[in-house]
Motif scaffolding. Structure first.
Motif, PDB file in Angstrom:
ATOM      1  N   LYS A 135       0.774  -1.119  -0.105  1.00  0.00           N
ATOM      2  CA  LYS A 135       0.007  -0.025  -0.014  1.00  0.00           C
ATOM      3  C   LYS A 135       0.854   1.300   0.029  1.00  0.00           C
ATOM      4  O   LYS A 135       0.549   2.242  -0.631  1.00  0.00           O
ATOM      5  CB  LYS A 135      -0.950  -0.045   1.212  1.00  0.00           C
ATOM      6  CG  LYS A 135      -1.566   1.216   1.330  1.00  0.00           C
ATOM      7  CD  LYS A 135      -2.552   1.478   2.812  1.00  0.00           C
ATOM      8  CE  LYS A 135      -1.413   1.760   3.869  1.00  0.00           C
ATOM      9  NZ  LYS A 135      -1.032   3.226   3.861  1.00  0.00           N
ATOM     10  N   GLY A 136       2.138   1.055   0.764  1.00  0.00           N
ATOM     11  CA  GLY A 136       2.914   2.353   1.106  1.00  0.00           C
ATOM     12  C   GLY A 136       2.476   3.047   2.281  1.00  0.00           C
ATOM     13  O   GLY A 136       1.485   3.529   2.670  1.00  0.00           O
ATOM     14  N   GLU A 137       3.436   2.962   3.259  1.00  0.00           N
ATOM     15  CA  GLU A 137       3.356   3.564   4.486  1.00  0.00           C
ATOM     16  C   GLU A 137       3.114   5.181   4.331  1.00  0.00           C
ATOM     17  O   GLU A 137       4.279   5.778   3.709  1.00  0.00           O
ATOM     18  CB  GLU A 137       4.374   3.289   5.399  1.00  0.00           C
ATOM     19  CG  GLU A 137       4.674   1.535   5.722  1.00  0.00           C
ATOM     20  CD  GLU A 137       5.676   1.143   4.773  1.00  0.00           C
ATOM     21  OE1 GLU A 137       5.769   1.613   3.634  1.00  0.00           O
ATOM     22  OE2 GLU A 137       6.219   0.194   5.004  1.00  0.00           O
ATOM     23  N   THR A 138       2.248   5.773   5.144  1.00  0.00           N
ATOM     24  CA  THR A 138       2.223   7.119   5.146  1.00  0.00           C
ATOM     25  C   THR A 138       3.264   7.745   6.428  1.00  0.00           C
ATOM     26  O   THR A 138       3.432   6.962   7.290  1.00  0.00           O
ATOM     27  CB  THR A 138       0.987   7.624   5.255  1.00  0.00           C
ATOM     28  OG1 THR A 138       0.257   7.435   6.587  1.00  0.00           O
ATOM     29  CG2 THR A 138      -0.158   6.941   4.308  1.00  0.00           C
ATOM     30  N   ALA A 139       3.525   8.818   6.261  1.00  0.00           N
ATOM     31  CA  ALA A 139       4.251   9.554   7.422  1.00  0.00           C
ATOM     32  C   ALA A 139       3.560   9.432   8.734  1.00  0.00           C
ATOM     33  O   ALA A 139       4.084   9.036   9.691  1.00  0.00           O
ATOM     34  CB  ALA A 139       4.679  11.032   7.212  1.00  0.00           C
ATOM     35  N   ASP A 140       2.090   9.597   8.603  1.00  0.00           N
ATOM     36  CA  ASP A 140       1.632   9.406   9.955  1.00  0.00           C
ATOM     37  C   ASP A 140       1.513   7.846  10.467  1.00  0.00           C
ATOM     38  O   ASP A 140       1.550   7.678  11.612  1.00  0.00           O
ATOM     39  CB  ASP A 140      -0.001   9.699   9.738  1.00  0.00           C
ATOM     40  CG  ASP A 140      -0.401  11.257   9.823  1.00  0.00           C
ATOM     41  OD1 ASP A 140       0.837  11.991  10.039  1.00  0.00           O
ATOM     42  OD2 ASP A 140      -1.398  11.751   8.990  1.00  0.00           O
ATOM     43  N   GLU A 141       1.277   6.933   9.565  1.00  0.00           N
ATOM     44  CA  GLU A 141       1.493   5.574   9.848  1.00  0.00           C
ATOM     45  C   GLU A 141       2.824   5.165  10.485  1.00  0.00           C
ATOM     46  O   GLU A 141       2.818   4.653  11.525  1.00  0.00           O
ATOM     47  CB  GLU A 141       1.251   4.780   8.761  1.00  0.00           C
ATOM     48  CG  GLU A 141      -0.213   4.613   8.381  1.00  0.00           C
ATOM     49  CD  GLU A 141      -0.580   3.950   7.101  1.00  0.00           C
ATOM     50  OE1 GLU A 141      -1.480   3.382   6.938  1.00  0.00           O
ATOM     51  OE2 GLU A 141       0.351   3.858   6.279  1.00  0.00           O
ATOM     52  N   VAL A 142       4.021   5.657   9.853  1.00  0.00           N
ATOM     53  CA  VAL A 142       5.168   5.424  10.405  1.00  0.00           C
ATOM     54  C   VAL A 142       5.159   6.118  11.857  1.00  0.00           C
ATOM     55  O   VAL A 142       5.957   5.337  12.737  1.00  0.00           O
ATOM     56  CB  VAL A 142       6.279   5.906   9.396  1.00  0.00           C
ATOM     57  CG1 VAL A 142       7.619   5.861  10.133  1.00  0.00           C
ATOM     58  CG2 VAL A 142       6.111   5.293   8.179  1.00  0.00           C
ATOM     59  N   ALA A 143       4.845   7.134  11.967  1.00  0.00           N
ATOM     60  CA  ALA A 143       4.753   7.993  13.202  1.00  0.00           C
ATOM     61  C   ALA A 143       4.081   7.094  14.281  1.00  0.00           C
ATOM     62  O   ALA A 143       4.686   6.949  15.317  1.00  0.00           O
ATOM     63  CB  ALA A 143       4.387   9.335  13.263  1.00  0.00           C
ATOM     64  N   ALA A 144       2.902   6.619  13.856  1.00  0.00           N
ATOM     65  CA  ALA A 144       2.228   6.008  14.914  1.00  0.00           C
ATOM     66  C   ALA A 144       2.672   4.659  15.272  1.00  0.00           C
ATOM     67  O   ALA A 144       2.737   4.095  16.536  1.00  0.00           O
ATOM     68  CB  ALA A 144       0.703   5.685  14.301  1.00  0.00           C
ATOM     69  N   PHE A 145       3.453   3.895  14.160  1.00  0.00           N
ATOM     70  CA  PHE A 145       3.958   2.634  14.614  1.00  0.00           C
ATOM     71  C   PHE A 145       5.472   2.785  15.548  1.00  0.00           C
ATOM     72  O   PHE A 145       5.507   2.170  16.440  1.00  0.00           O
ATOM     73  CB  PHE A 145       4.584   1.968  13.569  1.00  0.00           C
ATOM     74  CG  PHE A 145       3.539   0.966  12.713  1.00  0.00           C
ATOM     75  CD1 PHE A 145       3.482  -0.333  13.441  1.00  0.00           C
ATOM     76  CD2 PHE A 145       2.876   1.292  11.679  1.00  0.00           C
ATOM     77  CE1 PHE A 145       2.413  -1.094  12.853  1.00  0.00           C
ATOM     78  CE2 PHE A 145       2.109   0.163  11.120  1.00  0.00           C
ATOM     79  CZ  PHE A 145       1.844  -0.921  11.651  1.00  0.00           C
ATOM     80  N   ALA A 146       5.926   4.042  15.451  1.00  0.00           N
ATOM     81  CA  ALA A 146       7.041   4.470  16.169  1.00  0.00           C
ATOM     82  C   ALA A 146       6.679   4.705  17.660  1.00  0.00           C
ATOM     83  O   ALA A 146       7.319   4.195  18.536  1.00  0.00           O
ATOM     84  CB  ALA A 146       8.016   5.699  15.448  1.00  0.00           C
ATOM     85  N   ALA A 147       5.669   5.327  17.714  1.00  0.00           N
ATOM     86  CA  ALA A 147       4.872   5.813  19.107  1.00  0.00           C
ATOM     87  C   ALA A 147       4.463   4.486  19.835  1.00  0.00           C
ATOM     88  O   ALA A 147       5.028   4.244  21.079  1.00  0.00           O
ATOM     89  CB  ALA A 147       3.856   6.775  18.783  1.00  0.00           C
ATOM     90  N   SER A 148       4.086   3.442  19.172  1.00  0.00           N
ATOM     91  CA  SER A 148       3.636   2.299  19.787  1.00  0.00           C
ATOM     92  C   SER A 148       4.786   1.561  20.132  1.00  0.00           C
ATOM     93  O   SER A 148       5.067   0.990  21.261  1.00  0.00           O
ATOM     94  CB  SER A 148       2.914   1.521  18.750  1.00  0.00           C
ATOM     95  OG  SER A 148       1.446   2.010  18.525  1.00  0.00           O
ATOM     96  N   PHE A 149       5.753   1.301  19.318  1.00  0.00           N
ATOM     97  CA  PHE A 149       6.830   0.469  19.696  1.00  0.00           C
ATOM     98  C   PHE A 149       7.810   1.266  20.650  1.00  0.00           C
ATOM     99  O   PHE A 149       8.684   0.555  21.374  1.00  0.00           O
ATOM    100  CB  PHE A 149       7.783   0.216  18.556  1.00  0.00           C
ATOM    101  CG  PHE A 149       7.001  -1.058  17.758  1.00  0.00           C
ATOM    102  CD1 PHE A 149       6.884  -2.273  18.220  1.00  0.00           C
ATOM    103  CD2 PHE A 149       6.600  -0.849  16.465  1.00  0.00           C
ATOM    104  CE1 PHE A 149       6.306  -3.276  17.716  1.00  0.00           C
ATOM    105  CE2 PHE A 149       6.053  -1.827  15.860  1.00  0.00           C
ATOM    106  CZ  PHE A 149       5.571  -3.125  16.532  1.00  0.00           C
ATOM    107  N   ARG A 150       7.707   2.514  20.625  1.00  0.00           N
ATOM    108  CA  ARG A 150       8.716   3.188  21.699  1.00  0.00           C
ATOM    109  C   ARG A 150       8.193   2.955  22.935  1.00  0.00           C
ATOM    110  O   ARG A 150       8.756   2.741  24.109  1.00  0.00           O
ATOM    111  CB  ARG A 150       8.525   4.889  21.490  1.00  0.00           C
ATOM    112  CG  ARG A 150       9.417   5.481  20.538  1.00  0.00           C
ATOM    113  CD  ARG A 150       9.202   6.688  20.501  1.00  0.00           C
ATOM    114  NE  ARG A 150      10.315   7.675  19.985  1.00  0.00           N
ATOM    115  CZ  ARG A 150      10.591   9.052  20.008  1.00  0.00           C
ATOM    116  NH1 ARG A 150       9.835   9.627  20.856  1.00  0.00           N
ATOM    117  NH2 ARG A 150      11.667   9.438  19.405  1.00  0.00           N
ATOM    118  N   ASN A 151       6.751   2.614  23.202  1.00  0.00           N
ATOM    119  CA  ASN A 151       6.157   2.512  24.620  1.00  0.00           C
ATOM    120  C   ASN A 151       6.432   0.916  24.993  1.00  0.00           C
ATOM    121  O   ASN A 151       6.301   0.903  26.392  1.00  0.00           O
ATOM    122  CB  ASN A 151       4.613   2.555  24.279  1.00  0.00           C
ATOM    123  CG  ASN A 151       4.058   4.095  24.199  1.00  0.00           C
ATOM    124  OD1 ASN A 151       4.815   4.972  24.825  1.00  0.00           O
ATOM    125  ND2 ASN A 151       3.066   4.147  23.561  1.00  0.00           N
TER     126      ASN A 151
END
Length: 350
Positions: free
Chosen positions: A49-65
């Protein structure tokens, strides 16, 4: 609650994921009970599909936690990470590792976050270990290292235990030549959460989206960079070879577009000057480079380290602009300050 399969089907139709859905997907990806085949299908559908900047940021926020907290909050608002995504296949010397030492010698706290090599002969962790820097340093030692050296190294596997459930899938996909969002996430989930970052990425297409993701994550300032040292080759960092493109975020959000060696008052070089070797070869090069001597190391490599170090000092507000950052980095190298710092680091960890 949605299943990983339903989220995969949503991606196949071309629909983007919400932050809540991404949080759910992250839970499934680190769940030992979730089938590897379902994880693989999800990651492939997301990439297709192609990752959006918002999706990348949301994944990063989740895995940071999910990351282990090293307890370095006292340094975080002044700290920087200098790293690349990897995956460019260029076989260059560990420029970002050398840059992190120069920046630490300048008095800027460096939260270096890295791993052993997956695609190259010598990853940042491999070289750190060869230099005598402990990969298994306890948190108290990391904090003491920051106090003493303005530096610590977060060995990624020690701070992201949840990733062990994803690693078999990542390796299987890598063996098939498939890139996933995990080729991007590593530099975005530094467990120390530094305020500043100089990030290199393997593809020009990801420069602006990753800058957007880091801005969304709330970093104070930084640059995302990509280099084309010569036709057919790419770099996940700045260099004095060929062309570079950058995208700023935070207080440097207006910095966009081409960035060349001349912007740092440096000459261009050929790509061959940047080529690295295995751990033993890169260790010898690192020691020569940081000694302050101009013998034994190519001018192009030295200047590429200065270009990146100058950018990092500018990002961390220790220089007014790129040229003054480069000049400060050059002074640190030529004066022997970085060589002295490296010796203090060796003594600290041994």
């Amino acid at each position: 609650m949605q299943t990983l399969e339903s989220l995969t089907n949503q991606l196949i139709t071309g629909d983007h994921l919400t932050a809540e859905q991404i949080s759910t997907a992250a839970e499934f990806l680190i769940d030992a009970a979730a089938p590897a085949s379902a994880k693989e299908a999800f990651l492939l559908a997301l990439a297709a599909k192609g990752e959006t900047a918002d999706e990348v940021a949301a994944f990063a926020a989740s895995f940071r936690n999910y990351a282990v907290n090293p307890g370095v909050e006292s340094w975080a608002e002044r700290a920087i990470d200098v790293c690349g995504t990897g995956g460019d296949g260029s076989g260059t010397f560990n420029i970002s590792t050398a840059v992190s030492f120069v920046v630490a010698a300048a008095g800027v706290p460096v939260f270096k976050h890295g791993n052993r090599s997956i695609t190259s002969k010598c990853g940042s962790a491999d070289l750190m270990e060869a230099l005598g820097i402990r990969l298994d340093a306890p948190h108290a030692m990391l904090r003491e290292s920051l106090q003493t050296l303005n530096f610590c190294f977060f060995f990624a596997p020690a701070f992201h235990p949840a990733f062990k459930e994803i690693m078999p899938v990542r390796k299987a996909l890598a063996a098939k030549g498939k890139r996933t969002i995990f080729n991007l996430l590593g530099p975005l989930i530094n467990p120390g959460r530094p305020a500043y970052q100089l990030l290199g990425v393997f593809s020009k297409d990801w420069v602006h989206p990753l800058a957007g993701a880091l801005g969304t994550l709330g970093l104070s300032a930084g640059l995302v960079a990509h280099g084309t040292p010569k036709q057919g080759l790419t770099l996940d960092e700045l260099s004095c070879a060929g062309e570079n493109v950058v995208s700023g975020f935070g207080s440097l959000a207006d910095t966009q577009g081409a960035l060349s060696a001349s912007d740092g008052n440096l000459p261009t070089c050929n790509f061959d000057a940047l080529v690295g070797g295995d751990v033993t070869e890169n260790l010898a090069t690192m020691r020569l480079l940081l000694s302050g001597s101009e013998d034994g190391v190519s001018t192009g490599l030295r200047n590429s380290v200065l270009l990146n170090a100058g950018a990092a000092l500018w990002i961390a507000r220790q220089a007014d602009d790129l040229p003054s950052g480069v000049a400060k980095a050059r002074d640190l190298l030529s004066s022997g300050a970085v060589a002295e710092w490296l010796e203090r680091a060796r003594q600290f960890y041994n």
